[in-house]
Design an enzyme around this catalytic site. Structure first.
Site, PDB file in Angstrom:
ATOM      1  CB  ALA A 120      -0.918  -0.009   1.231  1.00 32.08           C
ATOM      2  N   GLY A 179       1.087   1.139  -5.037  1.00 35.09           N
ATOM      3  CA  GLY A 179      -0.134   0.371  -4.739  1.00 35.09           C
ATOM      4  C   GLY A 179      -1.324   1.280  -4.443  1.00 35.09           C
ATOM      5  N   PRO A 208      14.027  -2.460  -2.959  1.00 29.37           N
ATOM      6  CG  PRO A 208      14.534  -2.531  -0.673  1.00 29.37           C
ATOM      7  CD  PRO A 208      13.529  -3.009  -1.682  1.00 29.37           C
ATOM      8  CD  GLU A 262       1.913   2.786 -12.699  1.00 28.61           C
ATOM      9  OE1 GLU A 262       1.039   1.912 -12.818  1.00 28.61           O
ATOM     10  OE2 GLU A 262       1.910   3.828 -13.390  1.00 28.61           O
ATOM     11  CE  LYS A 291       9.550   1.727 -13.581  1.00 24.43           C
ATOM     12  NZ  LYS A 291       8.854   2.979 -13.602  1.00 24.43           N
ATOM     13  CE  LYS A 328      15.002  24.477 -14.201  1.00 28.07           C
ATOM     14  NZ  LYS A 328      15.409  25.749 -14.747  1.00 28.07           N
ATOM     15  N   GLY A 339      16.786  12.573  -7.614  1.00 28.66           N
ATOM     16  CA  GLY A 339      16.574  11.736  -6.440  1.00 28.66           C
ATOM     17  C   GLY A 339      15.372  10.857  -6.708  1.00 28.66           C
ATOM     18  CB  CYS A 351      12.499   4.444  -9.074  1.00 29.51           C
ATOM     19  SG  CYS A 351      11.198   3.740  -8.044  1.00 29.51           S
ATOM     20  NE  ARG A 392      10.469   6.176  -1.345  1.00 27.66           N
ATOM     21  CZ  ARG A 392       9.613   5.290  -1.868  1.00 27.66           C
ATOM     22  NH1 ARG A 392       9.766   4.001  -1.615  1.00 27.66           N
ATOM     23  NH2 ARG A 392       8.623   5.683  -2.633  1.00 27.66           N
TER      24      ARG A 392
HETATM   25  P1  NAD Z   1       6.667   1.768  -0.974  1.00 29.69           P
HETATM   26  O1  NAD Z   1       7.805   1.469  -0.095  1.00 29.69           O
HETATM   27  O2  NAD Z   1       6.041   3.106  -0.937  1.00 29.69           O
HETATM   28  O3  NAD Z   1       5.507   0.698  -0.745  1.00 29.69           O
HETATM   29  C1  NAD Z   1       5.731  -0.676  -0.693  1.00 29.69           C
HETATM   30  C2  NAD Z   1       4.843  -1.264   0.393  1.00 29.69           C
HETATM   31  O4  NAD Z   1       4.912  -2.690   0.357  1.00 29.69           O
HETATM   32  C3  NAD Z   1       5.246  -0.859   1.818  1.00 29.69           C
HETATM   33  O5  NAD Z   1       4.171  -0.192   2.447  1.00 29.69           O
HETATM   34  C4  NAD Z   1       5.583  -2.186   2.517  1.00 29.69           C
HETATM   35  O6  NAD Z   1       5.187  -2.220   3.876  1.00 29.69           O
HETATM   36  C5  NAD Z   1       4.764  -3.159   1.697  1.00 29.69           C
HETATM   37  N1  NAD Z   1       5.229  -4.550   1.775  1.00 29.69           N
HETATM   38  C6  NAD Z   1       6.505  -5.009   1.674  1.00 29.69           C
HETATM   39  N2  NAD Z   1       6.507  -6.344   1.781  1.00 29.69           N
HETATM   40  C7  NAD Z   1       5.228  -6.746   1.951  1.00 29.69           C
HETATM   41  C8  NAD Z   1       4.622  -8.007   2.094  1.00 29.69           C
HETATM   42  N3  NAD Z   1       5.326  -9.141   2.067  1.00 29.69           N
HETATM   43  N4  NAD Z   1       3.274  -8.052   2.265  1.00 29.69           N
HETATM   44  C9  NAD Z   1       2.545  -6.905   2.286  1.00 29.69           C
HETATM   45  N5  NAD Z   1       3.072  -5.685   2.147  1.00 29.69           N
HETATM   46  C10 NAD Z   1       4.410  -5.601   1.963  1.00 29.69           C
HETATM   47  O7  NAD Z   1       7.195   1.456  -2.467  1.00 29.69           O
HETATM   48  P2  NAD Z   1       6.672   2.122  -3.817  1.00 29.69           P
HETATM   49  O8  NAD Z   1       7.323   3.446  -4.021  1.00 29.69           O
HETATM   50  O9  NAD Z   1       5.190   2.011  -3.877  1.00 29.69           O
HETATM   51  O10 NAD Z   1       7.325   1.153  -4.893  1.00 29.69           O
HETATM   52  C11 NAD Z   1       6.831  -0.155  -5.076  1.00 29.69           C
HETATM   53  C12 NAD Z   1       7.446  -0.718  -6.355  1.00 29.69           C
HETATM   54  O11 NAD Z   1       7.008   0.063  -7.488  1.00 29.69           O
HETATM   55  C13 NAD Z   1       8.972  -0.670  -6.411  1.00 29.69           C
HETATM   56  O12 NAD Z   1       9.427  -1.806  -7.089  1.00 29.69           O
HETATM   57  C14 NAD Z   1       9.267   0.574  -7.218  1.00 29.69           C
HETATM   58  O13 NAD Z   1      10.495   0.476  -7.897  1.00 29.69           O
HETATM   59  C15 NAD Z   1       8.124   0.600  -8.212  1.00 29.69           C
HETATM   60  N6  NAD Z   1       7.751   1.936  -8.698  1.00 29.69           N
HETATM   61  C16 NAD Z   1       7.684   2.996  -7.849  1.00 29.69           C
HETATM   62  C17 NAD Z   1       7.278   4.245  -8.330  1.00 29.69           C
HETATM   63  C18 NAD Z   1       7.188   5.444  -7.434  1.00 29.69           C
HETATM   64  O14 NAD Z   1       6.930   6.531  -7.941  1.00 29.69           O
HETATM   65  N7  NAD Z   1       7.384   5.342  -6.139  1.00 29.69           N
HETATM   66  C19 NAD Z   1       6.900   4.377  -9.675  1.00 29.69           C
HETATM   67  C20 NAD Z   1       6.966   3.264 -10.501  1.00 29.69           C
HETATM   68  C21 NAD Z   1       7.380   2.036 -10.004  1.00 29.69           C
HETATM   69  C1  UGA Z   2      10.374   8.590 -12.204  1.00 28.43           C
HETATM   70  C2  UGA Z   2       9.855   8.437 -13.625  1.00 28.43           C
HETATM   71  O1  UGA Z   2       9.626   9.732 -14.178  1.00 28.43           O
HETATM   72  C3  UGA Z   2       8.572   7.623 -13.654  1.00 28.43           C
HETATM   73  O2  UGA Z   2       8.167   7.393 -14.998  1.00 28.43           O
HETATM   74  C4  UGA Z   2       8.815   6.269 -12.970  1.00 28.43           C
HETATM   75  O3  UGA Z   2       7.622   5.527 -12.922  1.00 28.43           O
HETATM   76  C5  UGA Z   2       9.320   6.518 -11.555  1.00 28.43           C
HETATM   77  O4  UGA Z   2      10.533   7.308 -11.610  1.00 28.43           O
HETATM   78  C6  UGA Z   2       9.675   5.259 -10.842  1.00 28.43           C
HETATM   79  O5  UGA Z   2       9.929   4.254 -11.447  1.00 28.43           O
HETATM   80  O6  UGA Z   2       9.732   5.384  -9.622  1.00 28.43           O
HETATM   81  P1  UGA Z   2       9.780  10.137 -10.136  1.00 28.43           P
HETATM   82  O7  UGA Z   2      11.052   9.604  -9.578  1.00 28.43           O
HETATM   83  O8  UGA Z   2       8.572  10.112  -9.306  1.00 28.43           O
HETATM   84  O9  UGA Z   2       9.416   9.349 -11.477  1.00 28.43           O
HETATM   85  O10 UGA Z   2      10.003  11.653 -10.569  1.00 28.43           O
HETATM   86  P2  UGA Z   2      10.667  12.391 -11.831  1.00 28.43           P
HETATM   87  O11 UGA Z   2       9.769  13.463 -12.240  1.00 28.43           O
HETATM   88  O12 UGA Z   2      11.108  11.444 -12.874  1.00 28.43           O
HETATM   89  O13 UGA Z   2      11.948  13.068 -11.157  1.00 28.43           O
HETATM   90  C7  UGA Z   2      13.020  12.296 -10.683  1.00 28.43           C
HETATM   91  C8  UGA Z   2      14.146  13.204 -10.234  1.00 28.43           C
HETATM   92  O14 UGA Z   2      14.753  13.853 -11.348  1.00 28.43           O
HETATM   93  C9  UGA Z   2      13.706  14.331  -9.301  1.00 28.43           C
HETATM   94  O15 UGA Z   2      14.655  14.507  -8.293  1.00 28.43           O
HETATM   95  C10 UGA Z   2      13.651  15.544 -10.206  1.00 28.43           C
HETATM   96  O16 UGA Z   2      13.832  16.758  -9.529  1.00 28.43           O
HETATM   97  C11 UGA Z   2      14.802  15.256 -11.143  1.00 28.43           C
HETATM   98  N1  UGA Z   2      14.695  15.925 -12.461  1.00 28.43           N
HETATM   99  C12 UGA Z   2      13.671  15.635 -13.280  1.00 28.43           C
HETATM  100  C13 UGA Z   2      15.682  16.828 -12.840  1.00 28.43           C
HETATM  101  O17 UGA Z   2      16.630  17.097 -12.085  1.00 28.43           O
HETATM  102  N2  UGA Z   2      15.580  17.436 -14.061  1.00 28.43           N
HETATM  103  C14 UGA Z   2      14.568  17.155 -14.925  1.00 28.43           C
HETATM  104  O18 UGA Z   2      14.548  17.734 -16.034  1.00 28.43           O
HETATM  105  C15 UGA Z   2      13.582  16.242 -14.523  1.00 28.43           C
END
Ligand code: NAD
Ligand code: UGA
Length: 470
Positions: A12, A16, A95, A163, A222, A269, A275, A278, A348
């Site tokens: 969640a 999620g 992670p 995603e 991805k 930019k 940061g 991911c 993060r």
């Molecule tokens: P998150 O840490 O925010 O959420 C993950 C959740 O999973 C946590 O709340 C944790 O407690 C739960 N969890 C872990 N193990 C579990 C288990 N065995 N049963 C039930 N719950 C469990 O992580 P997130 O940012 O949502 O990322 C999830 C995945 O999606 C990662 O692989 C990440 O790379 C990918 N992703 C993230 C983003 C983003 O913008 N954050 C975008 C695209 C893809």
């Molecule tokens: C990024 C991707 O854009 C998503 O498509 C992907 O799903 C996600 O990672 C993931 O897999 O977690 P996110 O990390 O949420 O999304 O944010 P971004 O907008 O991509 O920015 C990432 C970092 O790059 C930020 O720190 C942002 O400030 C920086 N950034 C972005 C720059 O420094 N310059 C830019 O021109 C754009």
């Protein structure tokens, strides 16, 4: 194509929560239960006051208010949700591994494996298992093997649906995705599972944006998408350093380069460094994958994106200390922003953490303001990297005594020797810098790590301004 009436999502978090909220909104006939091992998180998802949802994402509260307890549920009863569901999304965190083989590079798949084992243990009916987490190529094989060898009574079809949402614009991205990728096995049951998920997305996403592929292509797409995005940022950041020594202006260069439609203007930019949870982890994962197949040049190529990002963060911190006459001891430095970008409470891997670390070790007193990131999280971020370096508890306590989390920009600017902008929150653009100038120690230094300030205006006030690539 199977008619889906019940979905479970394991995890969640940032993915999620919002993805399931949007599916629930678009598919009112499907019951969705989002489960997590964290009681605290689930309770926050259930909070009546929508300001207390565990993640801040524009527009999310509105969708939660429309769907929660109608067809969207949050629960810690993982077994029951798995048992009821026909389709199970795995959206747990992946992670970078902090131990053993692949430490510091490979993705830690323990939560994915735990989820697969749980599904195998609980399932009493056939399931479609959807990989939503970002995973190394061929993880589906491992999930499939765990499911098949542990639960022989039911059949499982594992498909990949990575995603692409970005934090801060997650809802907008989910409503109007550039593309949805669904990868599956080229078998009749694999094709059927893929078609079932296509059926769900096609309720609001144009069919021509839904791309079906083989499962390994989907997993790899991805990692490659994130690597390409991060590579653009590292590329422009490398150019910012050249601009500073040659007199070129990085924003002018980026604008002109981006006008070539083959290159495009997005993600050019310059910044203090990318940061987020991911980019770094996914590139490290790609580097690890390449090296594990002996493709060392490929691994080295992508690793350079990370090396350049570290360089940019360090360069920014060094600029602050050299400008302040190479002595930071007991000087007040104000930080505007801690989140890794505007529009999110997520910090993060934020560049702010690494810049703060360097300045604190150099003796500065830091005052931090961020409109969304909680104090607890800021302290956690710093402790996390110091504990990883095996600093003693005493050393960590002493460092933490030098950081103050404040409630307004005024608190951090008053009497500061320098102020640094780490996150591009809009409200920082509107600060009355003329007034603030009088409150700061002179010379008054401003370090704009996001290039959001008007150079001429700020310099006319009397500030010593540093912007990247200027
Ligand atoms: P998150 O840490 O925010 O959420 C993950 C959740 O999973 C946590 O709340 C944790 O407690 C739960 N969890 C872990 N193990 C579990 C288990 N065995 N049963 C039930 N719950 C469990 O992580 P997130 O940012 O949502 O990322 C999830 C995945 O999606 C990662 O692989 C990440 O790379 C990918 N992703 C993230 C983003 C983003 O913008 N954050 C975008 C695209 C893809
Ligand atoms: C990024 C991707 O854009 C998503 O498509 C992907 O799903 C996600 O990672 C993931 O897999 O977690 P996110 O990390 O949420 O999304 O944010 P971004 O907008 O991509 O920015 C990432 C970092 O790059 C930020 O720190 C942002 O400030 C920086 N950034 C972005 C720059 O420094 N310059 C830019 O021109 C754009």
């Amino acid at each position: 194509m199977e008619k889906i009436k019940n979905i479970c999502c394991i995890g969640a978090g940032y993915v999620g929560g919002p993805t399931m909220a949007v599916i629930a909104l678009k598919c009112p006939d499907i019951k969705i239960t989002v489960v997590d091992v964290s009681d605290d998180k689930i309770n926050l998802w259930k909070s009546e006051d929508l300001n207390n949802l565990p993640i801040y994402e524009p527009g999310l509260d509105e969708i939660i208010s429309q769907t929660r307890d109608k067809n969207l549920f949050f629960s810690t009863d993982i077994d029951n949700a798995i048992n009821e569901a026909q389709m199970i999304f795995i959206a747990v965190n992946t992670p970078t591994k902090q131990y053993g083989t692949g430490k510091g590079m490979a993705a830690d798949l323990k939560y994915v494996e735990q989820s697969a084992r749980k599904i195998a243990e609980i399932a009493t009916t056939n399931k479609i298992v959807v990989e939503k987490s970002t995973l190394p190529v061929r993880t589906a094989e491992a999930i499939q093997s765990i499911l098949k060898s542990t639960n022989k009574k039911n059949s499982f079809e594992v498909i990949s649906n990575p995603e692409f949402l970005a934090e801060g614009t997650a809802i907008k991205d989910l409503f109007k995705s550039d593309r949805v990728i669904i990868g599956g096995d080229p078998t009749p049951s694999g094709n059927k599972a893929v078609a079932t998920l296509v059926g769900i997305y096609s309720r609001w996403i144009d069919k021509d944006k839904i791309i079906t592929t083989n499962i390994w292509s989907s997993e790899l797409t991805k990692l490659v998408s994130n690597a390409f995005l991060a590579q653009r940022i590292s590329s422009i950041n490398s150019i910012s350093a050249i601009c500073e020594v040659t007199g070129a202006d990085v924003d002018e260069v980026a604008l002109a380069v981006g006008k070539d439609h083959r290159i495009g203007e997005k993600f050019l930019k310059t910044s203090v460094g990318f940061g987020g949870s991911c980019f770094q982890k996914d590139i490290l994962n790609l580097v690890y994958l390449a090296r594990s197949y002996n493709l060392n040049e490929v691994g080295d190529y992508w690793e350079q994106v990370i090396i350049m990002n570290n360089y940019q963060r360090n360069r920014f911190a060094d600029k602050i200390s050299t400008s302040l006459f190479r002595t930071l001891t007991d000087k007040k430095v104000g930080f505007l922003g801690w989140a890794f970008k505007k529009g999110t409470n997520d910090s993060r891997e934020s560049a702010a953490i690494y810049v703060a670390d360097k300045l604190l070790l150099d003796g500065a007193i830091l005052h931090v303001f961020d409109p969304k990131v909680k104090t607890k999280k800021i302290i956690y971020d710093l402790k996390f990297i110091w504990e990883k370096r095996n600093y003693s508890e005493k050393k960590i306590d002493n460092l933490l005594k030098r950081i103050f989390i404040r409630k307004s920009p005024c608190d951090i600017i008053d009497k500061a020797h320098a102020v640094a902008i780490l996150t591009e929150w809009d409200e920082f653009k509107n600060i009355d810098w003329e007034k603030k100038f009088n409150k700061m120690k002179k010379p008054a230094f401003l370090f704009d790590g996001r290039n959001i300030l008007d150079k001429n205006k700020i310099e006319d006030i009397g500030f010593k301004l540093f912007q990247l690539g200027k």
